[in-house]
Design a protein around this motif. Structure first.
Motif, PDB file in Angstrom:
ATOM      1  N   ARG A  36       0.834  -1.205   0.000  1.00 23.52           N
ATOM      2  CA  ARG A  36       0.000   0.000   0.000  1.00 23.52           C
ATOM      3  C   ARG A  36       0.867   1.253   0.000  1.00 23.52           C
ATOM      4  O   ARG A  36       0.592   2.205  -0.735  1.00 23.52           O
ATOM      5  CB  ARG A  36      -0.938   0.001   1.205  1.00 23.52           C
ATOM      6  CG  ARG A  36      -2.050  -1.004   1.101  1.00 23.52           C
ATOM      7  CD  ARG A  36      -2.921  -0.983   2.343  1.00 23.52           C
ATOM      8  NE  ARG A  36      -4.004  -1.938   2.247  1.00 23.52           N
ATOM      9  CZ  ARG A  36      -4.393  -2.722   3.246  1.00 23.52           C
ATOM     10  NH1 ARG A  36      -3.777  -2.662   4.426  1.00 23.52           N
ATOM     11  NH2 ARG A  36      -5.382  -3.558   3.074  1.00 23.52           N
ATOM     12  N   ARG A  37       1.909   1.259   0.828  1.00 20.81           N
ATOM     13  CA  ARG A  37       2.832   2.416   0.854  1.00 20.81           C
ATOM     14  C   ARG A  37       3.515   2.587  -0.492  1.00 20.81           C
ATOM     15  O   ARG A  37       3.672   3.694  -0.990  1.00 20.81           O
ATOM     16  CB  ARG A  37       3.868   2.263   1.959  1.00 20.81           C
ATOM     17  CG  ARG A  37       3.415   2.760   3.315  1.00 20.81           C
ATOM     18  CD  ARG A  37       4.569   2.870   4.293  1.00 20.81           C
ATOM     19  NE  ARG A  37       5.263   1.615   4.522  1.00 20.81           N
ATOM     20  CZ  ARG A  37       4.893   0.695   5.410  1.00 20.81           C
ATOM     21  NH1 ARG A  37       3.839   0.902   6.165  1.00 20.81           N
ATOM     22  NH2 ARG A  37       5.584  -0.415   5.542  1.00 20.81           N
ATOM     23  N   CYS A  38       3.939   1.474  -1.076  1.00 23.27           N
ATOM     24  CA  CYS A  38       4.583   1.510  -2.386  1.00 23.27           C
ATOM     25  C   CYS A  38       3.631   2.096  -3.428  1.00 23.27           C
ATOM     26  O   CYS A  38       4.030   2.959  -4.226  1.00 23.27           O
ATOM     27  CB  CYS A  38       5.031   0.103  -2.779  1.00 23.27           C
ATOM     28  SG  CYS A  38       5.851   0.025  -4.373  1.00 23.27           S
ATOM     29  N   ALA A  39       2.395   1.651  -3.427  1.00 28.12           N
ATOM     30  CA  ALA A  39       1.411   2.165  -4.379  1.00 28.12           C
ATOM     31  C   ALA A  39       1.181   3.657  -4.186  1.00 28.12           C
ATOM     32  O   ALA A  39       1.015   4.395  -5.163  1.00 28.12           O
ATOM     33  CB  ALA A  39       0.092   1.398  -4.244  1.00 28.12           C
ATOM     34  N   GLU A  40       1.197   4.119  -2.941  1.00 22.52           N
ATOM     35  CA  GLU A  40       1.052   5.554  -2.677  1.00 22.52           C
ATOM     36  C   GLU A  40       2.225   6.337  -3.266  1.00 22.52           C
ATOM     37  O   GLU A  40       2.037   7.394  -3.875  1.00 22.52           O
ATOM     38  CB  GLU A  40       0.939   5.821  -1.172  1.00 22.52           C
ATOM     39  CG  GLU A  40      -0.381   5.392  -0.588  1.00 22.52           C
ATOM     40  CD  GLU A  40      -0.409   5.465   0.934  1.00 22.52           C
ATOM     41  OE1 GLU A  40       0.496   6.091   1.534  1.00 22.52           O
ATOM     42  OE2 GLU A  40      -1.335   4.886   1.528  1.00 22.52           O
ATOM     43  N   GLU A  41       3.446   5.818  -3.097  1.00 22.81           N
ATOM     44  CA  GLU A  41       4.626   6.462  -3.675  1.00 22.81           C
ATOM     45  C   GLU A  41       4.535   6.501  -5.196  1.00 22.81           C
ATOM     46  O   GLU A  41       4.839   7.511  -5.823  1.00 22.81           O
ATOM     47  CB  GLU A  41       5.901   5.716  -3.277  1.00 22.81           C
ATOM     48  CG  GLU A  41       6.287   5.843  -1.833  1.00 22.81           C
ATOM     49  CD  GLU A  41       7.548   5.045  -1.521  1.00 22.81           C
ATOM     50  OE1 GLU A  41       8.426   4.936  -2.402  1.00 22.81           O
ATOM     51  OE2 GLU A  41       7.650   4.532  -0.396  1.00 22.81           O
ATOM     52  N   ILE A  42       4.130   5.382  -5.773  1.00 24.60           N
ATOM     53  CA  ILE A  42       3.994   5.319  -7.225  1.00 24.60           C
ATOM     54  C   ILE A  42       2.926   6.301  -7.689  1.00 24.60           C
ATOM     55  O   ILE A  42       3.131   7.057  -8.645  1.00 24.60           O
ATOM     56  CB  ILE A  42       3.669   3.880  -7.683  1.00 24.60           C
ATOM     57  CG1 ILE A  42       4.878   2.967  -7.457  1.00 24.60           C
ATOM     58  CG2 ILE A  42       3.236   3.865  -9.148  1.00 24.60           C
ATOM     59  CD1 ILE A  42       4.585   1.484  -7.627  1.00 24.60           C
ATOM     60  N   GLU A  43       1.783   6.316  -7.012  1.00 23.93           N
ATOM     61  CA  GLU A  43       0.693   7.196  -7.435  1.00 23.93           C
ATOM     62  C   GLU A  43       1.087   8.666  -7.374  1.00 23.93           C
ATOM     63  O   GLU A  43       0.727   9.439  -8.264  1.00 23.93           O
ATOM     64  CB  GLU A  43      -0.567   6.960  -6.618  1.00 23.93           C
ATOM     65  CG  GLU A  43      -1.703   7.845  -7.118  1.00 23.93           C
ATOM     66  CD  GLU A  43      -3.063   7.241  -6.918  1.00 23.93           C
ATOM     67  OE1 GLU A  43      -3.884   7.390  -7.827  1.00 23.93           O
ATOM     68  OE2 GLU A  43      -3.299   6.625  -5.866  1.00 23.93           O
TER      69      GLU A  43
END
Length: 156
Positions: free
Chosen positions: A128-135
């Motif tokens: 989830r944190r990774c997806a937030e960074e990507i987004e």
């Protein structure tokens, strides 16, 4: 169509999430988006947690991993990697790609930590944190590509 290639290591976590998220963000706007890995085993599904994070965000996804090759290099207009080490690997093994390869964060002007950390093997919260960074980076990318200066990468 303008072609954007996202690259990570195994093409099962970060780059498939970036691909699916950016495809959803740009639907109908004339972009083609793919992903690959510098050390991928072709044909693997995205990781369970990566798929779960995309499901939580309501993003459609069908993915099997691809290893980066000359065909994908030639296909792409811009190559956006998750880390500096991915960028350097591409520059080493595909020197003709040099003018079109950047880290995602470098390309969109995020300063500080240049890499998007690999959540592989981590908990769902890591994904989830990774997806937030990507987004965050994809939001910047989308805004940049709407600017006339980047028309060579964007749709008319």
């Amino acid at each position: 169509m303008k072609r954007i290639l996202f690259v990570c290591t195994g093409n099962t976590c970060r780059s498939p999430m970036a691909e699916a998220m950016f495809r959803a963000k740009t639907a109908g706007r004339g972009y083609e988006v793919r992903s690959a890995g510098v050390a991928a085993f072709p044909g693997q599904e995205a990781s369970l947690h990566a798929k779960q994070v995309l499901d939580e965000r309501g993003i459609e996804h069908e993915h099997t991993s691809s290893r980066l090759d000359e065909g994908l290099i030639d296909w792409s207009d811009v190559i956006l990697t998750m880390t500096n080490s991915h960028k350097h690997a591409i520059q080493t093994f595909f020197p003709l790609a040099l003018p079109k390869v950047y880290t995602l964060r470098e390309f969109v002007g995020v300063e500080g930590i240049p890499d998007i950390a690999d959540p592989f093997g981590g908990a769902l919260e890591d994904y989830r944190r990774c997806a937030e960074e990507i987004e965050e980076s994809l939001d910047r990318l989308f805004a940049m590509l709407q600017h006339p200066r980047f028309r060579e990468f964007g749709a008319e």
